[in-house]
Write a protein that holds these residues in place. Structure first.
Motif, PDB file in Angstrom:
ATOM      1  N   GLY A 144      16.154  17.758  -0.906  1.00 32.48           N
ATOM      2  CA  GLY A 144      15.396  16.974  -1.888  1.00 32.48           C
ATOM      3  C   GLY A 144      14.574  15.859  -1.255  1.00 32.48           C
ATOM      4  N   THR A 145      14.183  16.043   0.004  1.00 30.69           N
ATOM      5  CA  THR A 145      13.442  14.968   0.677  1.00 30.69           C
ATOM      6  C   THR A 145      12.173  15.484   1.355  1.00 30.69           C
ATOM      7  OG1 THR A 145      14.657  15.259   2.747  1.00 30.69           O
ATOM      8  CG2 THR A 145      15.539  13.650   1.178  1.00 30.69           C
ATOM      9  N   TYR A 146      11.293  14.513   1.629  1.00 31.89           N
ATOM     10  CA  TYR A 146      10.055  14.736   2.380  1.00 31.89           C
ATOM     11  C   TYR A 146      10.095  13.802   3.566  1.00 31.89           C
ATOM     12  CZ  TYR A 146       8.650  16.787  -2.052  1.00 31.89           C
ATOM     13  OH  TYR A 146       8.577  17.549  -3.179  1.00 31.89           O
ATOM     14  N   GLU A 147       9.615  14.283   4.698  1.00 30.39           N
ATOM     15  CA  GLU A 147       9.582  13.398   5.865  1.00 30.39           C
ATOM     16  C   GLU A 147       8.278  12.625   5.857  1.00 30.39           C
ATOM     17  OE1 GLU A 147      10.503  14.871  10.065  1.00 30.39           O
ATOM     18  OE2 GLU A 147       8.470  14.045  10.216  1.00 30.39           O
ATOM     19  N   TYR A 148       8.374  11.315   5.868  1.00 34.32           N
ATOM     20  CA  TYR A 148       7.187  10.454   5.854  1.00 34.32           C
ATOM     21  C   TYR A 148       7.046   9.718   7.175  1.00 34.32           C
ATOM     22  CZ  TYR A 148       4.141   6.514   5.236  1.00 34.32           C
ATOM     23  OH  TYR A 148       3.134   5.617   5.424  1.00 34.32           O
ATOM     24  N   ARG A 149       5.812   9.621   7.658  1.00 35.70           N
ATOM     25  CA  ARG A 149       5.564   8.801   8.845  1.00 35.70           C
ATOM     26  C   ARG A 149       4.176   8.191   8.744  1.00 35.70           C
ATOM     27  NH1 ARG A 149       4.677   9.527  14.812  1.00 35.70           N
ATOM     28  NH2 ARG A 149       5.777   7.741  15.701  1.00 35.70           N
ATOM     29  N   ALA A 150       4.078   6.912   9.103  1.00 36.25           N
ATOM     30  CA  ALA A 150       2.787   6.227   9.095  1.00 36.25           C
ATOM     31  C   ALA A 150       2.103   6.454  10.435  1.00 36.25           C
ATOM     32  CB  ALA A 150       2.968   4.733   8.840  1.00 36.25           C
ATOM     33  N   ARG A 151       0.782   6.644  10.398  1.00 35.42           N
ATOM     34  CA  ARG A 151       0.025   6.861  11.635  1.00 35.42           C
ATOM     35  C   ARG A 151       0.083   5.633  12.532  1.00 35.42           C
ATOM     36  NH1 ARG A 151      -1.672   7.358  15.787  1.00 35.42           N
ATOM     37  NH2 ARG A 151      -3.501   8.437  16.607  1.00 35.42           N
ATOM     38  N   ARG A 152       0.187   4.443  11.932  1.00 34.12           N
ATOM     39  CA  ARG A 152       0.166   3.230  12.744  1.00 34.12           C
ATOM     40  C   ARG A 152       1.484   2.993  13.474  1.00 34.12           C
ATOM     41  NH1 ARG A 152      -4.344   0.171  12.946  1.00 34.12           N
ATOM     42  NH2 ARG A 152      -5.807   0.482  11.257  1.00 34.12           N
ATOM     43  N   GLY A 153       2.455   3.895  13.253  1.00 34.28           N
ATOM     44  CA  GLY A 153       3.702   3.751  14.006  1.00 34.28           C
ATOM     45  C   GLY A 153       4.894   3.653  13.092  1.00 34.28           C
ATOM     46  N   GLY A 154       6.035   3.462  13.667  1.00 34.77           N
ATOM     47  CA  GLY A 154       7.258   3.423  12.875  1.00 34.77           C
ATOM     48  C   GLY A 154       7.947   4.763  12.929  1.00 34.77           C
ATOM     49  N   GLU A 155       9.207   4.753  12.485  1.00 34.34           N
ATOM     50  CA  GLU A 155      10.012   5.966  12.546  1.00 34.34           C
ATOM     51  C   GLU A 155       9.697   6.879  11.373  1.00 34.34           C
ATOM     52  OE1 GLU A 155      12.274   6.802  15.037  1.00 34.34           O
ATOM     53  OE2 GLU A 155      11.166   5.122  15.931  1.00 34.34           O
ATOM     54  N   ALA A 156       9.963   8.162  11.556  1.00 31.67           N
ATOM     55  CA  ALA A 156       9.892   9.093  10.443  1.00 31.67           C
ATOM     56  C   ALA A 156      11.064   8.812   9.509  1.00 31.67           C
ATOM     57  CB  ALA A 156       9.956  10.526  10.956  1.00 31.67           C
ATOM     58  N   GLU A 157      10.794   8.886   8.194  1.00 28.37           N
ATOM     59  CA  GLU A 157      11.845   8.596   7.212  1.00 28.37           C
ATOM     60  C   GLU A 157      11.952   9.769   6.242  1.00 28.37           C
ATOM     61  OE1 GLU A 157      11.487   4.512   5.341  1.00 28.37           O
ATOM     62  OE2 GLU A 157       9.546   4.696   6.362  1.00 28.37           O
ATOM     63  N   ALA A 158      13.153  10.054   5.798  1.00 24.43           N
ATOM     64  CA  ALA A 158      13.343  11.061   4.756  1.00 24.43           C
ATOM     65  C   ALA A 158      13.337  10.347   3.412  1.00 24.43           C
ATOM     66  CB  ALA A 158      14.656  11.806   4.956  1.00 24.43           C
ATOM     67  N   LEU A 159      12.335  10.663   2.583  1.00 24.56           N
ATOM     68  CA  LEU A 159      12.197   9.984   1.281  1.00 24.56           C
ATOM     69  C   LEU A 159      12.284  11.026   0.174  1.00 24.56           C
ATOM     70  CD1 LEU A 159       9.109   7.671   2.017  1.00 24.56           C
ATOM     71  CD2 LEU A 159      11.541   7.094   2.232  1.00 24.56           C
ATOM     72  N   ASP A 160      12.868  10.624  -0.958  1.00 22.68           N
ATOM     73  CA  ASP A 160      12.791  11.556  -2.080  1.00 22.68           C
ATOM     74  C   ASP A 160      11.407  11.397  -2.726  1.00 22.68           C
ATOM     75  OD1 ASP A 160      12.768   9.464  -3.958  1.00 22.68           O
ATOM     76  OD2 ASP A 160      14.944   9.541  -4.244  1.00 22.68           O
ATOM     77  N   ARG A 161      11.104  12.253  -3.679  1.00 20.23           N
ATOM     78  CA  ARG A 161       9.739  12.317  -4.210  1.00 20.23           C
ATOM     79  C   ARG A 161       9.274  10.976  -4.789  1.00 20.23           C
ATOM     80  NH1 ARG A 161       6.687  17.581  -5.274  1.00 20.23           N
ATOM     81  NH2 ARG A 161       5.082  17.007  -6.773  1.00 20.23           N
ATOM     82  N   ALA A 162      10.148  10.322  -5.525  1.00 20.60           N
ATOM     83  CA  ALA A 162       9.777   9.048  -6.154  1.00 20.60           C
ATOM     84  C   ALA A 162       9.499   7.989  -5.086  1.00 20.60           C
ATOM     85  CB  ALA A 162      10.887   8.575  -7.095  1.00 20.60           C
ATOM     86  N   GLN A 163      10.383   7.925  -4.102  1.00 22.46           N
ATOM     87  CA  GLN A 163      10.174   6.965  -3.007  1.00 22.46           C
ATOM     88  C   GLN A 163       8.870   7.249  -2.272  1.00 22.46           C
ATOM     89  OE1 GLN A 163      13.806   7.968  -0.965  1.00 22.46           O
ATOM     90  NE2 GLN A 163      14.788   5.993  -1.453  1.00 22.46           N
ATOM     91  N   LEU A 164       8.625   8.543  -2.049  1.00 24.77           N
ATOM     92  CA  LEU A 164       7.415   8.951  -1.329  1.00 24.77           C
ATOM     93  C   LEU A 164       6.164   8.495  -2.075  1.00 24.77           C
ATOM     94  CD1 LEU A 164       6.083  10.623   0.975  1.00 24.77           C
ATOM     95  CD2 LEU A 164       6.127  12.558  -0.603  1.00 24.77           C
ATOM     96  N   LEU A 165       6.144   8.752  -3.386  1.00 20.75           N
ATOM     97  CA  LEU A 165       4.960   8.398  -4.170  1.00 20.75           C
ATOM     98  C   LEU A 165       4.747   6.897  -4.183  1.00 20.75           C
ATOM     99  CD1 LEU A 165       5.368  11.015  -6.980  1.00 20.75           C
ATOM    100  CD2 LEU A 165       3.487  10.849  -5.332  1.00 20.75           C
ATOM    101  N   GLN A 166       5.862   6.185  -4.255  1.00 16.58           N
ATOM    102  CA  GLN A 166       5.779   4.726  -4.229  1.00 16.58           C
ATOM    103  C   GLN A 166       5.175   4.258  -2.899  1.00 16.58           C
ATOM    104  OE1 GLN A 166       9.571   2.951  -4.936  1.00 16.58           O
ATOM    105  NE2 GLN A 166       8.684   1.144  -5.929  1.00 16.58           N
ATOM    106  N   ARG A 167       5.647   4.858  -1.810  1.00 18.77           N
ATOM    107  CA  ARG A 167       5.158   4.484  -0.481  1.00 18.77           C
ATOM    108  C   ARG A 167       3.658   4.772  -0.354  1.00 18.77           C
ATOM    109  NH1 ARG A 167       7.887   3.991   4.438  1.00 18.77           N
ATOM    110  NH2 ARG A 167       9.555   3.414   3.010  1.00 18.77           N
ATOM    111  N   LEU A 168       3.243   5.947  -0.817  1.00 15.24           N
ATOM    112  CA  LEU A 168       1.844   6.342  -0.655  1.00 15.24           C
ATOM    113  C   LEU A 168       0.927   5.555  -1.574  1.00 15.24           C
ATOM    114  CD1 LEU A 168       2.240  10.196  -0.284  1.00 15.24           C
ATOM    115  CD2 LEU A 168       1.896   8.500   1.515  1.00 15.24           C
ATOM    116  N   ALA A 169       1.442   5.130  -2.706  1.00 17.18           N
ATOM    117  CA  ALA A 169       0.623   4.356  -3.638  1.00 17.18           C
ATOM    118  C   ALA A 169       0.461   2.918  -3.161  1.00 17.18           C
ATOM    119  CB  ALA A 169       1.237   4.383  -5.032  1.00 17.18           C
ATOM    120  N   GLY A 170       1.362   2.490  -2.294  1.00 19.40           N
ATOM    121  CA  GLY A 170       1.433   1.069  -1.905  1.00 19.40           C
ATOM    122  C   GLY A 170       0.391   0.630  -0.974  1.00 19.40           C
TER     123      GLY A 170
END
Lengths: 564, 564
Positions: A538-564
């Motif tokens: 139930g997760t998506y792996e998210y990573r920012a191009r500017r750096g930082g670790e890859a994170e496993a986020l659920d869909r709601a968390q992912l959308l929140q991150r991308l909208a931010g």
């Protein structure tokens, strides 16, 4: 957008003829392809970025009240003769003859064409002020096109031209345009500076440049820590020095057998470099000039040229130096010249006491030298030096240096073009007046390259979100093997689209390594990996191009991150 | 948008040098201004329309799966030499030398540049099919630029180029593009026809033109009432005639002292024009040709040129006619020639019996003529006539004629360019194959003029909503006297904006007459008047540009009407 239906063509090789990192990365990412010297095709990927920049420029120009139009790129010689620029513009003007041998040029800028338009359209003060702009192809026949789209011959430019009944109204619009430019570069996510500029050949009364800061920038900039003050080092000024201290030493001749530079002399004498004075010999419009700057400073050629009696100048020859000072270079100084010379002292030098200069005698310097006592006051005291990092600025801050890439320029042109082209409007009293003009340029295609110079790393481009071809890359692992993975990715793509987030779905079926490398090379700010294993959890792996670790986020968390 | 902040400049005078109604109206509405011959500035008003067309074209090209890029306008001679078009393109190719004397042209079309791009980018069948398009400035150095932007030298064009491993796939994309074009012109609200075209000089296997129908169109079109069949009259065919009836009359010589035309002969003899045959003498590649068409028909020069043994031809001279037929023009016919001639009969003529032809003797015709009995069967039977209104079409419908303005063109180019430029990709078996190409053009700026030719009235332009600069004009009566009127208008503007309706608020303070005349001239589809009197009654006056009475609507009714 599905990448399988988009033409993406990245390469691993670093192109041999590309010097700048932006040029290399634009070629490697497949944003541009060369058609001929200084002529580039914008590929689908490159064009997406160019259009994003264009859209922000257009929105902010509209918001500022400017009105868009479009002038022909091909313009008749007659108009350029009216202002004398047909002859004066130089080799960058691409001249063209049509089938009837009539002469034209490919517009490198459009003051003539817009003034011709204005004199047909505008006849009354009631129609003013007005600010016309266009975002259109320009051509400058660079003698050495290079650096990809940074100095291409054909390029995309936003050029705006305003018309006013009074200088005050021009000054108001000039500030309005500066504010719009600040909004544009801020919205694009770029680190930039508004910089005082020498208006150079374009003429006019006031001008300012906008620079994207980047170590590779062609222009050296000086800015203050205490305010928005920034200037090209060509014109930057430090704060005036304090009053001259009283003399404390006697003048004495010191032996400096091989010490020809201030650094070497200071080291030999064990004094700070700031106590030495550098004497540089020139031959100007009124003859021999000895320019004096502090040992740790250098002469600014543009400032020196503005000094009364210097004008157009050249370095003095050894023969001229020998004739006037009786010495060879390396030991020159203002004390005891053989013939009459003009001494131009930098403000800092004029405020020094007990300083060291060359003795006009090979192998010797003079120490403890003081103005008025050991030599007359300088003929001219002026700011003739380049600022250096750490100088105090006029606003009390500290001057720092940076390099920049010019991406915008605003000018108060005054009446140069309207006067030459006989453009008048009737004022409130029915009297014909020549309108004042402003012009405001932005190098739209150059911004793309400048942004990369400022935003890149080992893996490739790191776009600010507003310029990115897509904000989000949805990377699908094994899309052909797992149809439900592709479906989940598609549903995410649609959900992001509905939320106004511009995403691309990489369904090309590449292995994760090459796929991630491509998305990093082309600089997509956010990466989301959709895999069968992730979906089970139930997760998506998210990573920012500017750096930082890859994170496993659920869909709601992912959308929140991308909208931010 | 408030009109007081927009540069609108209409004029009452009809420009002297404008012939076409679209040219006149674009100048009067202030959509374009001439910079030089065939070079026009798009004013803010004109550019709004141009951009609306551009946006629809872009959306539908994207929807059809084409990918946008941008090629330089300036292209090197070397590429054009590869296909031989540097020499062959003719005077429309604007040739340019840069400061280093290198030769370039301003792109009038971009087959060479895109094929060069493709051969750098595409190496495998896996990257195909792909369809690249651009919407970009083009230049054709028209020998006589005229009709405003209808035949300007610099213009905006959408050009697309597709690449395929097989002819079948090219044919598929060709149909895909035709469907996209139909969507584009339908969405723009234009009456148009897809027309079979003679592909002419561009070469290739199949092509179709898209024409906007307008009485002033340069091209004559034929279309059928029974299907989508349409063709340029240059190539249009009617249904083949039925079988030849049996001979019923004897051949006889009739006196026609001054009757030289079929019409006059038919009138004299009291027979239908359809019973006469017109004999036209030419001199072709293989000598003297007598072309026969029915009295009410005319020879189609393009069709005739394709007849075996005719080829490049010219009208025969009177001397040649006398030599071969022994008569002067006006009395010519295929019976009893003095020397061997080549008789080319139109299909209709070959199917006639008991017809009338010239007797090859001044003052006489022959009536009751029949093939095989009175003269040998024709050397060639072919379709060599122009269709006429009322002809039966091959699909069983009736042929009608209309005039059209070409605004789009789709071609199956085949391998003409890819072969000449040595462009290959590896197919599934690792074998190098030359890709087939299609090209698909739309004259974006020309569409604007064509739409006006089709949609105008005495008062000015009548835009289809999708192309209108604004869909709605909100006309404010006395905005300065009644601030609440201006406020109500502003609130309506914002409400329409929120509903996605593009409106303009005319707050210039003009009297109603001139204000309404302006809005009619520039063709705004919907007009809403906001006045103090109306506000008191709670109504807005609505009127459609296409006609109908003004109506007093309350706000809800008004919004419903405008949304509909």
């Amino acid at each position: 957008m599905r990448l399988s239906r988009f033409h993406l063509h990245t390469t691993k090789e670093t192109p041999a003829d590309a010097e700048l990192v932006s040029h290399k990365l634009m070629l490697r990412a497949g944003m541009i392809r060369k058609l001929a010297a200084g002529l580039y095709t914008w590929t689908p990927l490159g064009l997406r970025v160019l259009r994003k920049v264009e859209a922000v420029v257009r929105e902010e120009m509209d918001r500022a009240g400017a009105v868009e139009l479009q002038l022909p790129t091909i313009q008749p010689r007659e108009l350029w003769e009216e202002t004398g620029r047909w002859g004066k513009f130089g080799g960058q003007l691409l001249k063209i003859k049509d089938r009837k041998e009539a002469e034209y040029c490919f517009s490198p800028t459009a003051e003539e064409a817009i003034t011709d338009f204005a004199r047909q359209e505008l006849s009354s003060y009631k129609q003013l002020p007005v600010n016309f702009y266009q975002i259109h192809t320009k051509f400058r026949d660079e003698i050495r096109p290079r650096f990809g789209v940074m100095r291409a011959r054909e390029f995309l430019m936003k050029d705006a031209y305003s018309f006013h009944v009074s200088d005050e109204d021009l000054a108001r619009e000039y500030e309005n345009m500066k504010a719009a430019y600040i909004r544009i570069f801020t919205r694009l996510g770029l680190e930039f500076r508004a910089v005082q500029a020498d208006s150079g050949a374009i003429g006019g009364d006031a001008s300012q440049e906008f620079h994207v800061l980047a170590d590779s920038g062609e222009d050296a900039l000086a800015f203050s820590t205490a305010s928005d003050y920034a200037a090209n080092v060509e014109t930057a000024q430090a704060a005036a020095p304090g009053p001259r201290p009283a003399a404390a030493e006697e003048m004495r001749k010191v032996e400096t057998p091989v010490q020809k530079t201030c650094e070497d002399v200071a080291a030999l004498l064990g004094i700070p470099l700031q106590r030495t004075v550098k004497s540089v010999a020139f031959f100007g419009e009124q003859g021999f000039v000895l320019a004096l700057v502090r040992g740790d400073h250098s002469v600014n050629e543009i400032k020196l040229a503005k000094v009364d009696g210097v004008g157009e100048y050249r370095p003095a020859t050894e023969a001229e130096i020998l004739e006037h000072l009786g010495s060879e270079p390396g030991f020159l100084g203002p004390v005891g010249a053989k013939k009459a010379i003009r001494v131009v002292a930098d403000r800092e030098v004029a405020a020094m006491a007990d300083f060291v200069v060359g003795a006009n005698e090979p192998g010797f310097h003079l120490a403890g030298v003081n103005w008025g006592r050991d030599l007359p006051e300088a003929d001219v005291v002026a700011d003739i030096r380049n600022v250096v990092a750490g100088d105090r600025a006029a606003d009390g801050g500290e001057i720092r240096l940076a390099r920049g890439i010019e991406v915008g320029h605003v000018f108060q042109l005054g009446r140069k073009y309207s006067q030459a082209m006989g453009f008048t409007v009737l004022d409130e009293n029915g009297k014909a007046v020549v309108p004042a003009m402003g012009c405001y340029g932005i190098g739209v295609s150059r911004i793309v390259a400048a942004a990369i110079e400022q935003n890149h790393d080992e893996a490739g481009i790191v776009w600010p979100v507003p310029m990115a071809p897509w904000a989000v890359a949805i990377c699908v692992i094994n899309p052909k093997k797992d149809p439900q993975v592709d479906e989940a990715a598609e549903s995410l793509l649609q959900e992001l689209k509905a939320a106004g987030i511009d995403a691309v779905l990489d369904d090309r079926g590449l292995r994760p390594g090459p796929m991630f490398a491509d998305m990093e090379l082309i600089g997509i700010p956010h990466r989301v990996v959709v895999s069968a294993r992730g979906l089970e959890a139930g997760t998506y792996e998210y990573r920012a191009r500017r750096g930082g670790e890859a994170e496993a986020l659920d869909r709601a968390q992912l959308l929140q991150r991308l909208a931010g």
